[in-house]
Design an enzyme around this catalytic site. Sequence first.
Site, short mmCIF file in Angstrom:
data_model
loop_
_atom_site.label_atom_id
_atom_site.label_comp_id
_atom_site.label_asym_id
_atom_site.label_seq_id
_atom_site.Cartn_x
_atom_site.Cartn_y
_atom_site.Cartn_z
N ASP A 315 1.83 -15.64 4.62
CA ASP A 315 2.39 -14.37 5.09
C ASP A 315 3.35 -14.66 6.23
OD1 ASP A 315 2.81 -11.78 6.34
OD2 ASP A 315 1.08 -11.08 5.21
N ARG A 317 5.45 -12.14 7.64
CA ARG A 317 6.01 -10.88 8.14
C ARG A 317 5.84 -10.71 9.64
NH1 ARG A 317 3.06 -6.87 4.15
NH2 ARG A 317 1.41 -8.35 4.67
#
EC number: 3.5.4.25
Length: 384
Positions: A315, A317
Amino acid sequence: MNSLPVQGQKSTNADASGTLPPLDPVRTRAVHRAVGDARRGVPVVLAGQHPLIVVPAETVGAEGLHLIDRLGSSGAMLLLAPSRAAAVLQEPLDETLPAIALGLTRPLIDVATLRRLADPTLEQIMPGFRRVAPPPLAEAALALGKQARLLPAMITAPVRPGWASLPLGGGLLAVPAADLLAYNRNVAATLHRVAEVAVPLDDAPDARLVAFRALDQGIEHMAILVGDPSAQAAPLVRIHSECFTGDLLGSLRCDCGPQLKGAIRRMAQEGGGVVLYLAQEGRGIGLINKLRAYTLQDRGLDTVDANRALGWGADERNFHIAAAMLAALGLDHIRLLTNNPEKTAGLAACGVDVVERVPHVIAPNGVNDLYLATKARRFGHLLD
């Protein structure tokens, strides 16, 4: 594709108390130009105690390789994320270093082979390599590739002293390595509202869109306001990363489209809520890289290992953006519509008061069963 890093995975969602140097508009524009040059295959000089000249393997051409060869003061190298290097070297994964460096001989290896080394979806031809010590600015070099939404595989070399005055050095950009590393936090700090309009939706006739943009940033993030969320003590909020394949095309590979539509419908039923629609496709790796990850999933990898095989984290983000949008909307306390307990912790670290986690379970459709099972097993999503 909405999830936070697996346990132990390094995340871009740094604790809100962390200190990073502020970027003024001039330095922010320099980062954006560096990203643009990287996407065009133009080398960039990373300034620091041991400056580097660097260019992405994915976009480099003959001219870029020539500049690396002529402006580098010593041997060129290919920087790879540890997860990608493990496959190239056929060695166990070693994540103790921010990057693995492979020495390149002169004349530099051809462009087509470099791209095969960067992209595991291509036919793999693995010539022999020698490992060398990664340079001090290796992390910033990979960060440049990620900011450009390219595969984090970079060709680099220590740059010659006085490079800017050399004929081939004219016009090349130098950007502080520290600015590349500070960028994700700074871009959230400069987020501001730029437009607002009523957009009636099938399930929410009173919906409004609020567009946000950061300083000198071309990427826009959207807030979908349903009803009057500010009238509620703790309105329902959904953080939804854009998913072209799921949201727009109705792909069955994920649950993103039904999650988005279901969130809007539920908020309308409650009289208000907000969907933060973040321009962070594929957990922050970008649409093209998400499609590459799909290719690897079709070859047997799950969604976590596919991202990592490309050299990205599970991930990538930046949820400081979500926190900044909520602050701009005046929402201090929220109920978060999510199946991921780690997401509430990530938002809390950004200063958001999440008073309740509200489940948002979507039934599997026969195609995304393994994807949902991976979410539960490797990301800790609560799908029961």
